[in-house]
Scaffold this active site. Sequence first.
Site, PDB file in Angstrom:
ATOM      1  N   GLU A   1       2.456 -29.723 -26.140  1.00 28.50           N
ATOM      2  CA  GLU A   1       2.690 -30.386 -27.423  1.00 28.50           C
ATOM      3  C   GLU A   1       1.715 -29.910 -28.484  1.00 28.50           C
ATOM      4  OE1 GLU A   1       5.380 -33.079 -25.298  1.00 28.50           O
ATOM      5  OE2 GLU A   1       3.352 -32.455 -24.765  1.00 28.50           O
ATOM      6  N   THR A   2       2.229 -29.863 -29.701  1.00 32.92           N
ATOM      7  CA  THR A   2       1.404 -29.669 -30.892  1.00 32.92           C
ATOM      8  C   THR A   2       1.595 -30.891 -31.780  1.00 32.92           C
ATOM      9  OG1 THR A   2       1.535 -27.256 -30.809  1.00 32.92           O
ATOM     10  CG2 THR A   2       1.012 -28.245 -32.937  1.00 32.92           C
TER      11      THR A   2
END
Length: 288
Positions: A46-47
């Site tokens: 995830e970002t």
Amino acid sequence: MKLPIFIADAFTARAFRGNPAAVCLLENELDEDMHQKIAREMNLSETAFIRKLHPTDNFAQSSCFGLRWFTPASEVPLCGHATLASAAVLFHKIKNMNSTLTFVTLSGELRARRAEDGIVLDLPLYPAHPQDFHEVEDLIKTAIGNTLVQDICYSPDTQKLLVRLSDVYNRSFLENLKVNTENLLQVENTGKVKGLILTLKGEPGGQTQAFDFYSRYFAPWVGVAEDPVTGSAHAVLSSYWSQHLGKKEMHAFQCSHRGGELGISLRPDGRVDIRGGAAVVLEGTLTA
């Protein structure tokens, strides 16, 4: 375009363990497709994108921000470890002055507060309901073969399938279990399942530290073969294991190759506090 960007390892006190997430600070709105391009470039599970809600907001002084999460493949409605990483960046690197931060997200308002032993996330608690085995038999057999299964539940709110392995197994078995994620997209393509949780009852007094339960998490449907430590999965696991163990306070371990510990406290208001450490391991500037 120049954007401050960080990588923080969540649910660990040490670098190179736990779950890494990229955290990007946005002074202004990004083009929609740029979020996905950056997440694909970072190539982590995830970002997170933290944005100011008002022009006069300040990352060091404001207490409320917008927050979105993207895997390399798509936006997701909830990500616990990237929320923890976001709070760690604001608290430890930006030196935000507040004791509690509020994030406005697709899952409503989430709060993160400082604690002596880390950061506490205030997350929704998602119930898991009994699931008929025959409806998901192909998925389970594809993932874990003939491994003995004790219970199966489904969380409609998160689209996660929870599979509890037999109590005859121990932590070492779960850690070494070979899970076939490559073919899961073919056997489950209805859109009902977006994540597979494998979980196991803990071993009191075993292996250096007692944990109430263990887990692993797989989400090839959103581009993540195996997630190292998953806060959103524990919003489901907390509900399940609280019912089966009769406990409101629990200590959990996610058995990925990086590993991560989570402290869990069910709240009277129907939510759950999930506690963990975080280590910021990289900071820089994204240029494009």
